[in-house]
Design a protein around this motif. Structure first.
Motif, mmCIF file in Angstrom:
data_model
loop_
_atom_site.group_PDB
_atom_site.id
_atom_site.type_symbol
_atom_site.label_atom_id
_atom_site.label_comp_id
_atom_site.label_asym_id
_atom_site.label_seq_id
_atom_site.Cartn_x
_atom_site.Cartn_y
_atom_site.Cartn_z
ATOM 1 N N MET A 1 10.820 52.821 14.213
ATOM 2 C CA MET A 1 9.578 52.218 13.731
ATOM 3 C C MET A 1 9.396 52.572 12.257
ATOM 4 S SD MET A 1 5.770 52.723 15.274
ATOM 5 C CE MET A 1 4.391 51.898 14.527
ATOM 6 N N ASN A 2 9.156 51.567 11.436
ATOM 7 C CA ASN A 2 8.992 51.790 10.012
ATOM 8 C C ASN A 2 7.587 52.314 9.715
ATOM 9 O OD1 ASN A 2 11.564 50.831 9.403
ATOM 10 N ND2 ASN A 2 10.843 48.702 9.354
ATOM 11 N N PRO A 3 7.448 53.232 8.712
ATOM 12 C CA PRO A 3 6.110 53.695 8.336
ATOM 13 C C PRO A 3 5.330 52.567 7.689
ATOM 14 C CG PRO A 3 7.749 54.488 6.783
ATOM 15 C CD PRO A 3 8.495 53.838 7.906
ATOM 16 N N PRO A 4 4.000 52.609 7.794
ATOM 17 C CA PRO A 4 3.192 51.540 7.197
ATOM 18 C C PRO A 4 3.373 51.516 5.682
ATOM 19 C CG PRO A 4 1.813 53.391 7.868
ATOM 20 C CD PRO A 4 3.178 53.647 8.411
ATOM 21 N N ALA A 5 3.338 50.307 5.102
ATOM 22 C CA ALA A 5 3.466 50.166 3.647
ATOM 23 C C ALA A 5 2.208 50.721 2.982
ATOM 24 C CB ALA A 5 3.641 48.694 3.279
ATOM 25 N N PRO A 6 2.348 51.357 1.812
ATOM 26 C CA PRO A 6 1.172 51.873 1.123
ATOM 27 C C PRO A 6 0.246 50.741 0.702
ATOM 28 C CG PRO A 6 3.110 51.996 -0.291
ATOM 29 C CD PRO A 6 3.579 51.612 1.079
ATOM 30 N N SER A 7 -1.061 51.012 0.719
ATOM 31 C CA SER A 7 -2.026 49.985 0.335
ATOM 32 C C SER A 7 -1.900 49.678 -1.150
ATOM 33 C CB SER A 7 -3.447 50.459 0.638
ATOM 34 O OG SER A 7 -3.786 51.528 -0.226
ATOM 35 N N ALA A 8 -2.502 48.543 -1.553
ATOM 36 C CA ALA A 8 -2.441 48.140 -2.959
ATOM 37 C C ALA A 8 -3.085 49.191 -3.851
ATOM 38 C CB ALA A 8 -3.130 46.790 -3.140
ATOM 39 N N SER A 9 -4.199 49.785 -3.399
ATOM 40 C CA SER A 9 -4.890 50.767 -4.236
ATOM 41 C C SER A 9 -4.036 52.015 -4.437
ATOM 42 C CB SER A 9 -6.244 51.131 -3.631
ATOM 43 O OG SER A 9 -6.078 51.735 -2.361
ATOM 44 N N ALA A 14 -0.651 55.068 -8.242
ATOM 45 C CA ALA A 14 0.609 55.694 -8.641
ATOM 46 C C ALA A 14 1.125 55.090 -9.940
ATOM 47 C CB ALA A 14 1.640 55.536 -7.527
ATOM 48 N N LEU A 15 1.036 53.775 -10.070
ATOM 49 C CA LEU A 15 1.473 53.103 -11.294
ATOM 50 C C LEU A 15 0.632 53.543 -12.493
ATOM 51 C CD1 LEU A 15 3.227 50.924 -12.661
ATOM 52 C CD2 LEU A 15 1.469 49.251 -12.021
ATOM 53 N N LEU A 16 -0.683 53.616 -12.301
ATOM 54 C CA LEU A 16 -1.576 54.014 -13.387
ATOM 55 C C LEU A 16 -1.353 55.467 -13.792
ATOM 56 C CD1 LEU A 16 -4.780 52.205 -12.107
ATOM 57 C CD2 LEU A 16 -3.515 51.657 -14.205
ATOM 58 N N ARG A 17 -1.042 56.342 -12.828
ATOM 59 C CA ARG A 17 -0.753 57.734 -13.166
ATOM 60 C C ARG A 17 0.524 57.845 -13.995
ATOM 61 N NH1 ARG A 17 -3.026 58.393 -8.097
ATOM 62 N NH2 ARG A 17 -1.051 58.464 -6.965
ATOM 63 N N ARG A 18 1.526 57.048 -13.648
ATOM 64 C CA ARG A 18 2.758 57.057 -14.446
ATOM 65 C C ARG A 18 2.490 56.558 -15.866
ATOM 66 N NH1 ARG A 18 5.054 55.315 -9.563
ATOM 67 N NH2 ARG A 18 5.088 53.136 -10.228
ATOM 68 N N ARG A 19 1.663 55.522 -15.978
ATOM 69 C CA ARG A 19 1.322 54.996 -17.310
ATOM 70 C C ARG A 19 0.558 56.038 -18.119
ATOM 71 N NH1 ARG A 19 -2.596 49.924 -17.730
ATOM 72 N NH2 ARG A 19 -4.142 51.585 -17.499
ATOM 73 N N LEU A 20 -0.390 56.748 -17.482
ATOM 74 C CA LEU A 20 -1.130 57.802 -18.169
ATOM 75 C C LEU A 20 -0.182 58.916 -18.610
ATOM 76 C CD1 LEU A 20 -3.770 59.155 -19.065
ATOM 77 C CD2 LEU A 20 -3.991 60.063 -16.730
ATOM 78 N N ALA A 21 0.750 59.299 -17.752
ATOM 79 C CA ALA A 21 1.731 60.336 -18.113
ATOM 80 C C ALA A 21 2.549 59.898 -19.320
ATOM 81 C CB ALA A 21 2.634 60.648 -16.926
ATOM 82 N N ASP A 22 2.938 58.626 -19.374
ATOM 83 C CA ASP A 22 3.685 58.119 -20.533
ATOM 84 C C ASP A 22 2.851 58.243 -21.806
ATOM 85 O OD1 ASP A 22 5.875 57.449 -18.974
ATOM 86 O OD2 ASP A 22 5.273 55.340 -18.739
ATOM 87 N N GLU A 23 1.569 57.907 -21.732
ATOM 88 C CA GLU A 23 0.693 57.976 -22.902
ATOM 89 C C GLU A 23 0.519 59.412 -23.374
ATOM 90 O OE1 GLU A 23 -2.933 56.094 -21.769
ATOM 91 O OE2 GLU A 23 -2.034 54.107 -21.552
#
Length: 201
Positions: A1-9, A14-23
């Motif tokens: 059984m596959n784990p549930p996909a992460p929600s959009a939020s 996670a994407l926004l945290r990576r962008r903040l880390a880049d800045e």
């Protein structure tokens, strides 16, 4: 059984945290892989799920409530200070519209990382009631780096005030007078050669 996909939020956070880390890395605040992992791992929306945004009105500065959701998640991950509470204990969820008050804030991410990563004396920090701030961060070569934000550049104002004070031969504190009228509050020398308006909250 596959784990549930992460929600959009969750994915967006996670994407926004990576962008903040880049800045933060680009401006020199984030300098080690371990601290980058911390910035990319800690969800800031947990600590700042709601905040106030400044609103300038004819009656003075007010603060409009914002309750975080998917539409405002990106704001949480900007390198800015978020006003999370006012001096009278009002939180954003308690307000139905713009309110008056002296702000209490969640410090901007770059400043927090700079404090945690830096060596030696950490910083000098100046914050005004209008949300403006100036931060002096010590550098390894003995110099200081200044970061400013908000509606006014506090360090620039302080430097101009200090220069004007020196031109007047550095008068002592007791040489100044305070004048208060219904429309204005000023600190000045008796001959008005040096005058500052006090901020209106």
């Amino acid at each position: 059984m596959n784990p549930p996909a992460p929600s959009a939020s969750i994915r967006d956070g996670a994407l926004l945290r990576r962008r903040l880390a880049d800045e933060l890395a680009a401006c020199g605040d984030l300098r080690t892989p371990a601290w980058r992992v911390a910035v990319e791992s800690v969800p800031r929306e947990v600590f700042a799920p709601e905040w106030f945004e400044r609103v300038d009105t004819e009656r003075g500065t007010m603060w409009a409530p914002v309750v975080g959701d998917a539409a405002t998640l990106a704001r949480v991950y900007e390198d800015v200070t978020l006003v999370t509470q006012l001096d009278n204990g009002v939180r954003p969820r308690d307000a139905t519209g713009p309110v008056f008050g002296v702000p209490s804030s969640s410090t901007l991410p770059g400043l927090v990382v700079g404090m945690l990563v830096g060596d030696g004396p950490q910083l000098d920090h100046v914050l005004d009631v209008d949300g403006s701030f100036a931060t002096l961060l010590p550098q390894r070569d003995g110099s200081w780096r200044v970061r400013e934000g908000g509606p006014r550049r506090l360090w620039d104002l302080a430097e101009r005030a200090a220069a004007a004070w020196r031109v007047q031969r550095s008068p002592a504190v007791d040489a100044f007078r305070l004048s208060i009228t219904p429309d204005r509050q000023t600190v000045h020398l008796p001959d008005n050669s040096l005058t500052w308006d006090l901020p209106r909250g």
